[in-house]
Motif scaffolding. Structure first.
Motif, PDB file in Angstrom:
ATOM      1  N   TYR A  52      -3.975   6.992  -4.326  1.00 50.99           N
ATOM      2  CA  TYR A  52      -5.257   6.855  -3.635  1.00 50.99           C
ATOM      3  C   TYR A  52      -5.569   8.116  -2.827  1.00 50.99           C
ATOM      4  CZ  TYR A  52      -5.206   1.853  -4.748  1.00 50.99           C
ATOM      5  OH  TYR A  52      -5.188   0.642  -5.384  1.00 50.99           O
ATOM      6  N   ASP A  53      -4.567   8.663  -2.180  1.00 43.67           N
ATOM      7  CA  ASP A  53      -4.776   9.899  -1.413  1.00 43.67           C
ATOM      8  C   ASP A  53      -5.180  11.056  -2.327  1.00 43.67           C
ATOM      9  OD1 ASP A  53      -4.251   8.627   0.958  1.00 43.67           O
ATOM     10  OD2 ASP A  53      -2.230   9.434   1.194  1.00 43.67           O
ATOM     11  N   LYS A  73      -8.987   5.765   4.791  1.00 43.71           N
ATOM     12  CA  LYS A  73      -7.990   5.341   5.781  1.00 43.71           C
ATOM     13  C   LYS A  73      -7.721   3.861   5.578  1.00 43.71           C
ATOM     14  CE  LYS A  73      -8.122   9.403   7.551  1.00 43.71           C
ATOM     15  NZ  LYS A  73      -7.351  10.366   6.814  1.00 43.71           N
ATOM     16  N   TRP A  74      -6.469   3.494   5.564  1.00 40.12           N
ATOM     17  CA  TRP A  74      -6.069   2.115   5.323  1.00 40.12           C
ATOM     18  C   TRP A  74      -5.765   1.423   6.638  1.00 40.12           C
ATOM     19  CZ3 TRP A  74      -6.720   0.365   0.532  1.00 40.12           C
ATOM     20  CH2 TRP A  74      -6.842   1.319  -0.480  1.00 40.12           C
ATOM     21  N   CYS A  75      -6.130   0.184   6.731  1.00 40.73           N
ATOM     22  CA  CYS A  75      -5.814  -0.585   7.926  1.00 40.73           C
ATOM     23  C   CYS A  75      -5.293  -1.954   7.514  1.00 40.73           C
ATOM     24  CB  CYS A  75      -7.031  -0.726   8.837  1.00 40.73           C
ATOM     25  SG  CYS A  75      -8.404  -1.633   8.093  1.00 40.73           S
ATOM     26  N   GLY A  77      -7.415  12.090   0.553  1.00 38.95           N
ATOM     27  CA  GLY A  77      -6.952  11.600   1.844  1.00 38.95           C
ATOM     28  C   GLY A  77      -8.048  11.096   2.770  1.00 38.95           C
ATOM     29  N   ILE A 102       0.821  -1.209   0.000  1.00 30.45           N
ATOM     30  CA  ILE A 102       0.000   0.000   0.000  1.00 30.45           C
ATOM     31  C   ILE A 102       0.857   1.263   0.000  1.00 30.45           C
ATOM     32  CG2 ILE A 102      -0.322   0.150   2.511  1.00 30.45           C
ATOM     33  CD1 ILE A 102      -2.920   0.930  -0.196  1.00 30.45           C
ATOM     34  N   HIS A 103       2.055   1.187   0.582  1.00 30.65           N
ATOM     35  CA  HIS A 103       2.919   2.379   0.607  1.00 30.65           C
ATOM     36  C   HIS A 103       3.254   2.863  -0.806  1.00 30.65           C
ATOM     37  CE1 HIS A 103       5.675  -1.049   0.350  1.00 30.65           C
ATOM     38  NE2 HIS A 103       6.534  -0.227  -0.214  1.00 30.65           N
ATOM     39  N   LYS A 104       3.275   1.962  -1.780  1.00 31.00           N
ATOM     40  CA  LYS A 104       3.540   2.358  -3.165  1.00 31.00           C
ATOM     41  C   LYS A 104       2.318   3.009  -3.806  1.00 31.00           C
ATOM     42  CE  LYS A 104       6.876  -1.263  -4.262  1.00 31.00           C
ATOM     43  NZ  LYS A 104       7.119  -2.434  -5.115  1.00 31.00           N
ATOM     44  N   ARG A 105       1.133   2.551  -3.428  1.00 27.86           N
ATOM     45  CA  ARG A 105      -0.091   3.011  -4.074  1.00 27.86           C
ATOM     46  C   ARG A 105      -0.783   4.156  -3.345  1.00 27.86           C
ATOM     47  NH1 ARG A 105       0.575  -2.463  -4.406  1.00 27.86           N
ATOM     48  NH2 ARG A 105       0.439  -3.334  -6.485  1.00 27.86           N
ATOM     49  N   LYS A 106      -0.438   4.351  -2.103  1.00 24.93           N
ATOM     50  CA  LYS A 106      -1.132   5.327  -1.262  1.00 24.93           C
ATOM     51  C   LYS A 106      -1.132   6.746  -1.851  1.00 24.93           C
ATOM     52  CE  LYS A 106      -1.664   6.523   3.630  1.00 24.93           C
ATOM     53  NZ  LYS A 106      -2.092   7.867   3.383  1.00 24.93           N
ATOM     54  N   PRO A 107      -0.040   7.232  -2.428  1.00 21.31           N
ATOM     55  CA  PRO A 107      -0.076   8.608  -2.959  1.00 21.31           C
ATOM     56  C   PRO A 107      -1.183   8.836  -3.996  1.00 21.31           C
ATOM     57  CG  PRO A 107       2.185   7.858  -2.786  1.00 21.31           C
ATOM     58  CD  PRO A 107       1.312   6.668  -2.488  1.00 21.31           C
TER      59      PRO A 107
END
Length: 193
Positions: free
Chosen positions: A53-54, A62-64, A59, A46-51
């Motif tokens: 998605y945000d 929220k990811w869990c 923003g 998710i750290h690669k895709r989060k930008p």
């Protein structure tokens, strides 16, 4: 995604949904008393895709970490049942390798080499992404431009797993998520697996 980006750019957007529930492959449905997921149900890295998605959600999503804390090795993200045995797969490559090595110690070397190969092949996705383009001339050159990608596009998941491990139950565990892509491992390209 396209609608969200256009909306963020100030454009008026309408999204038309063919199904009776909005969401495309992001919802569930029930058939004969059984609930089915139609698509997305876990996301790795998710750290690669989060930008992106945000950006799309401003923003607000929220990811869990999904799963439960049943194992010493880490959080369980999936479970595979083979006859009377259950295998609770912990998140993270190292956790999963350690978990499987604890259960199948005689397969330690094969397990490590298999997951190293999975990581190598997973990085070879440029041509997979380009397959949706109209560059048919590119298809003729793929085997020369990226022989690793080409090899594992033409070798089945079953063949690869068979070449790394011997224990039948371990093979079943390693191939147990074939339902995610819907082709039996003896027919699925390893790259897809």
């Amino acid at each position: 995604t396209a609608a969200a980006l256009l909306s963020l750019a100030g454009k008026r957007v309408i999204v038309l949904e063919q199904h009776d529930v909005a969401g495309g492959t992001l919802h569930t449905f029930e058939d004969m008393g059984v609930e089915f997921e139609t698509g997305l149900h876990y996301i790795g890295n998710i750290h690669k895709r989060k930008p992106i998605y945000d950006l799309l959600t401003r923003g607000r999503v929220k990811w869990c970490q999904m799963g439960n804390d049943n194992l010493q090795e880490g959080r369980v993200y999936d479970e595979i049942a083979i006859e009377d045995s259950k295998f609770e797969l912990p998140a993270g490559k190292n956790n999963l390798v350690q978990y499987l090595t604890n259960i199948f110690p005689e397969e330690k070397e094969g397990i490590q080499k298999y997951f190293d190969l999975v990581c190598l092949v997973a990085k070879r996705d440029l041509f997979f992404k380009l397959k949706s383009t109209n560059f048919t001339w590119l298809n003729r050159w793929i085997k020369y431009l990226d022989p690793v990608y080409y090899r594992f596009l033409n070798q089945t998941a079953q063949e690869v797993v068979d070449s790394y491990v011997c224990a039948p139950q371990l093979k079943c565990v390693l191939l147990g998520q074939f339902g995610d892509y819907g082709i039996v491992p003896s027919e699925a390209p390893f790259f897809l697996h």
